[in-house]
Design a protein around this motif. Structure first.
Motif, PDB file in Angstrom:
ATOM      1  N   MET A 183     -13.970  12.484   6.750  1.00 42.22           N
ATOM      2  CA  MET A 183     -12.904  11.503   6.595  1.00 42.22           C
ATOM      3  C   MET A 183     -12.402  10.995   7.945  1.00 42.22           C
ATOM      4  SD  MET A 183     -12.589  11.038   3.397  1.00 42.22           S
ATOM      5  CE  MET A 183     -11.122  10.105   3.195  1.00 42.22           C
ATOM      6  N   LYS A 184     -12.880  11.584   9.045  1.00 34.64           N
ATOM      7  CA  LYS A 184     -12.336  11.143  10.314  1.00 34.64           C
ATOM      8  C   LYS A 184     -13.021   9.875  10.832  1.00 34.64           C
ATOM      9  CE  LYS A 184     -14.927  13.892  13.688  1.00 34.64           C
ATOM     10  NZ  LYS A 184     -14.846  14.983  14.637  1.00 34.64           N
ATOM     11  N   PHE A 185     -14.123   9.440  10.205  1.00 34.37           N
ATOM     12  CA  PHE A 185     -14.806   8.232  10.642  1.00 34.37           C
ATOM     13  C   PHE A 185     -14.655   7.085   9.655  1.00 34.37           C
ATOM     14  CE2 PHE A 185     -17.356  11.617  12.709  1.00 34.37           C
ATOM     15  CZ  PHE A 185     -17.079  11.278  14.024  1.00 34.37           C
ATOM     16  N   VAL A 186     -13.646   7.122   8.802  1.00 35.58           N
ATOM     17  CA  VAL A 186     -13.455   6.088   7.795  1.00 35.58           C
ATOM     18  C   VAL A 186     -13.242   4.726   8.435  1.00 35.58           C
ATOM     19  CG1 VAL A 186     -11.966   5.297   5.921  1.00 35.58           C
ATOM     20  CG2 VAL A 186     -12.607   7.700   6.071  1.00 35.58           C
ATOM     21  N   ASP A 187     -12.470   4.660   9.489  1.00 32.11           N
ATOM     22  CA  ASP A 187     -12.234   3.370  10.144  1.00 32.11           C
ATOM     23  C   ASP A 187     -13.529   2.792  10.720  1.00 32.11           C
ATOM     24  OD1 ASP A 187     -12.392   5.346  12.102  1.00 32.11           O
ATOM     25  OD2 ASP A 187     -10.992   4.313  13.454  1.00 32.11           O
ATOM     26  N   TRP A 188     -14.399   3.655  11.231  1.00 29.52           N
ATOM     27  CA  TRP A 188     -15.684   3.200  11.759  1.00 29.52           C
ATOM     28  C   TRP A 188     -16.552   2.600  10.653  1.00 29.52           C
ATOM     29  CZ3 TRP A 188     -17.969   1.701  15.884  1.00 29.52           C
ATOM     30  CH2 TRP A 188     -19.343   1.735  16.019  1.00 29.52           C
ATOM     31  N   TYR A 189     -16.602   3.265   9.497  1.00 23.25           N
ATOM     32  CA  TYR A 189     -17.386   2.756   8.372  1.00 23.25           C
ATOM     33  C   TYR A 189     -16.812   1.445   7.842  1.00 23.25           C
ATOM     34  CZ  TYR A 189     -19.799   7.244   8.344  1.00 23.25           C
ATOM     35  OH  TYR A 189     -20.535   8.328   8.697  1.00 23.25           O
ATOM     36  N   LEU A 190     -15.514   1.323   7.823  1.00 23.74           N
ATOM     37  CA  LEU A 190     -14.894   0.072   7.382  1.00 23.74           C
ATOM     38  C   LEU A 190     -15.232  -1.072   8.335  1.00 23.74           C
ATOM     39  CD1 LEU A 190     -11.386   1.255   6.158  1.00 23.74           C
ATOM     40  CD2 LEU A 190     -13.272   0.359   4.782  1.00 23.74           C
ATOM     41  N   LYS A 191     -15.201  -0.796   9.630  1.00 27.83           N
ATOM     42  CA  LYS A 191     -15.561  -1.828  10.598  1.00 27.83           C
ATOM     43  C   LYS A 191     -17.015  -2.268  10.407  1.00 27.83           C
ATOM     44  CE  LYS A 191     -12.387  -0.275  14.192  1.00 27.83           C
ATOM     45  NZ  LYS A 191     -12.294   0.374  15.510  1.00 27.83           N
ATOM     46  N   ILE A 192     -17.907  -1.319  10.227  1.00 29.30           N
ATOM     47  CA  ILE A 192     -19.312  -1.649  10.002  1.00 29.30           C
ATOM     48  C   ILE A 192     -19.470  -2.463   8.723  1.00 29.30           C
ATOM     49  CG2 ILE A 192     -21.574  -0.672   9.438  1.00 29.30           C
ATOM     50  CD1 ILE A 192     -20.941   1.602  11.357  1.00 29.30           C
ATOM     51  N   GLY A 193     -18.759  -2.100   7.669  1.00 31.74           N
ATOM     52  CA  GLY A 193     -18.827  -2.836   6.412  1.00 31.74           C
ATOM     53  C   GLY A 193     -18.333  -4.259   6.545  1.00 31.74           C
ATOM     54  N   VAL A 194     -17.242  -4.444   7.251  1.00 26.86           N
ATOM     55  CA  VAL A 194     -16.677  -5.791   7.436  1.00 26.86           C
ATOM     56  C   VAL A 194     -17.611  -6.651   8.276  1.00 26.86           C
ATOM     57  CG1 VAL A 194     -14.784  -7.065   8.516  1.00 26.86           C
ATOM     58  CG2 VAL A 194     -14.284  -5.087   7.081  1.00 26.86           C
ATOM     59  N   VAL A 195     -18.133  -6.090   9.357  1.00 26.49           N
ATOM     60  CA  VAL A 195     -19.050  -6.852  10.213  1.00 26.49           C
ATOM     61  C   VAL A 195     -20.317  -7.210   9.443  1.00 26.49           C
ATOM     62  CG1 VAL A 195     -20.514  -6.678  12.271  1.00 26.49           C
ATOM     63  CG2 VAL A 195     -18.143  -5.943  12.376  1.00 26.49           C
ATOM     64  N   SER A 196     -20.836  -6.293   8.655  1.00 29.33           N
ATOM     65  CA  SER A 196     -22.034  -6.576   7.863  1.00 29.33           C
ATOM     66  C   SER A 196     -21.778  -7.670   6.844  1.00 29.33           C
ATOM     67  CB  SER A 196     -22.501  -5.308   7.150  1.00 29.33           C
ATOM     68  OG  SER A 196     -22.830  -4.314   8.075  1.00 29.33           O
ATOM     69  N   ALA A 197     -20.624  -7.635   6.197  1.00 29.19           N
ATOM     70  CA  ALA A 197     -20.286  -8.671   5.225  1.00 29.19           C
ATOM     71  C   ALA A 197     -20.146 -10.036   5.893  1.00 29.19           C
ATOM     72  CB  ALA A 197     -18.987  -8.309   4.502  1.00 29.19           C
ATOM     73  N   LEU A 198     -19.556 -10.074   7.084  1.00 26.71           N
ATOM     74  CA  LEU A 198     -19.434 -11.340   7.818  1.00 26.71           C
ATOM     75  C   LEU A 198     -20.796 -11.886   8.230  1.00 26.71           C
ATOM     76  CD1 LEU A 198     -16.317 -10.648  10.062  1.00 26.71           C
ATOM     77  CD2 LEU A 198     -16.491 -12.218   8.126  1.00 26.71           C
ATOM     78  N   ILE A 199     -21.674 -11.021   8.674  1.00 21.09           N
ATOM     79  CA  ILE A 199     -23.021 -11.468   9.050  1.00 21.09           C
ATOM     80  C   ILE A 199     -23.766 -11.996   7.830  1.00 21.09           C
ATOM     81  CG2 ILE A 199     -25.286 -10.666   9.857  1.00 21.09           C
ATOM     82  CD1 ILE A 199     -23.757  -8.791  11.765  1.00 21.09           C
ATOM     83  N   GLY A 200     -23.682 -11.303   6.711  1.00 21.92           N
ATOM     84  CA  GLY A 200     -24.338 -11.758   5.489  1.00 21.92           C
ATOM     85  C   GLY A 200     -23.788 -13.086   5.000  1.00 21.92           C
ATOM     86  N   ALA A 201     -22.477 -13.241   5.064  1.00 20.38           N
ATOM     87  CA  ALA A 201     -21.864 -14.500   4.629  1.00 20.38           C
ATOM     88  C   ALA A 201     -22.272 -15.650   5.546  1.00 20.38           C
ATOM     89  CB  ALA A 201     -20.343 -14.357   4.604  1.00 20.38           C
ATOM     90  N   SER A 202     -22.353 -15.383   6.845  1.00 20.59           N
ATOM     91  CA  SER A 202     -22.757 -16.448   7.764  1.00 20.59           C
ATOM     92  C   SER A 202     -24.214 -16.838   7.530  1.00 20.59           C
ATOM     93  CB  SER A 202     -22.531 -16.031   9.211  1.00 20.59           C
ATOM     94  OG  SER A 202     -23.370 -14.952   9.551  1.00 20.59           O
ATOM     95  N   MET A 203     -25.071 -15.875   7.206  1.00 19.19           N
ATOM     96  CA  MET A 203     -26.466 -16.197   6.897  1.00 19.19           C
ATOM     97  C   MET A 203     -26.564 -17.050   5.634  1.00 19.19           C
ATOM     98  SD  MET A 203     -28.205 -12.527   7.864  1.00 19.19           S
ATOM     99  CE  MET A 203     -29.779 -12.892   7.138  1.00 19.19           C
ATOM    100  N   GLU A 204     -25.792 -16.712   4.626  1.00 20.24           N
ATOM    101  CA  GLU A 204     -25.795 -17.506   3.391  1.00 20.24           C
ATOM    102  C   GLU A 204     -25.308 -18.923   3.644  1.00 20.24           C
ATOM    103  OE1 GLU A 204     -26.773 -17.073   0.193  1.00 20.24           O
ATOM    104  OE2 GLU A 204     -27.714 -15.217   0.840  1.00 20.24           O
ATOM    105  N   LEU A 205     -24.243 -19.065   4.415  1.00 22.75           N
ATOM    106  CA  LEU A 205     -23.740 -20.403   4.743  1.00 22.75           C
ATOM    107  C   LEU A 205     -24.776 -21.214   5.511  1.00 22.75           C
ATOM    108  CD1 LEU A 205     -20.033 -19.687   5.670  1.00 22.75           C
ATOM    109  CD2 LEU A 205     -20.887 -21.008   3.732  1.00 22.75           C
ATOM    110  N   PHE A 206     -25.463 -20.572   6.446  1.00 13.97           N
ATOM    111  CA  PHE A 206     -26.510 -21.259   7.191  1.00 13.97           C
ATOM    112  C   PHE A 206     -27.611 -21.748   6.258  1.00 13.97           C
ATOM    113  CE2 PHE A 206     -30.620 -21.054   9.372  1.00 13.97           C
ATOM    114  CZ  PHE A 206     -30.409 -21.987  10.363  1.00 13.97           C
TER     115      PHE A 206
END
Length: 71
Positions: free
Chosen positions: A1-24
């Protein structure tokens, strides 16, 4: 549970990259091009010319089919 913030950051960045690819892909009409290419490919695969090419490339197709029917 001590790396939850790290996993959330990775999830958000991955979602942003995926959304930008779809928009492109939407902005560049990628899906329209792929649809046209796929329909042309299916039309070619069902044509007599493609059937002749398949037969020419695999002349033992009928022998393989007979063997599988016998066994």
């Amino acid at each position: 549970m001590k790396f939850v913030d790290w996993y959330l950051k990775i999830g958000v960045v991955s979602a942003l990259i995926g959304a930008s690819m779809e928009l492109f892909m939407i902005n560049t009409a990628f899906y329209d091009k792929v649809t046209v290419l796929e329909s042309e490919k299916r039309a070619w695969e069902n044509s007599p010319g493609a059937q002749a090419v398949r037969e020419a490339l695999n002349p033992w197709k009928h022998l393989d089919a007979e063997r599988t029917k016998k066994s």
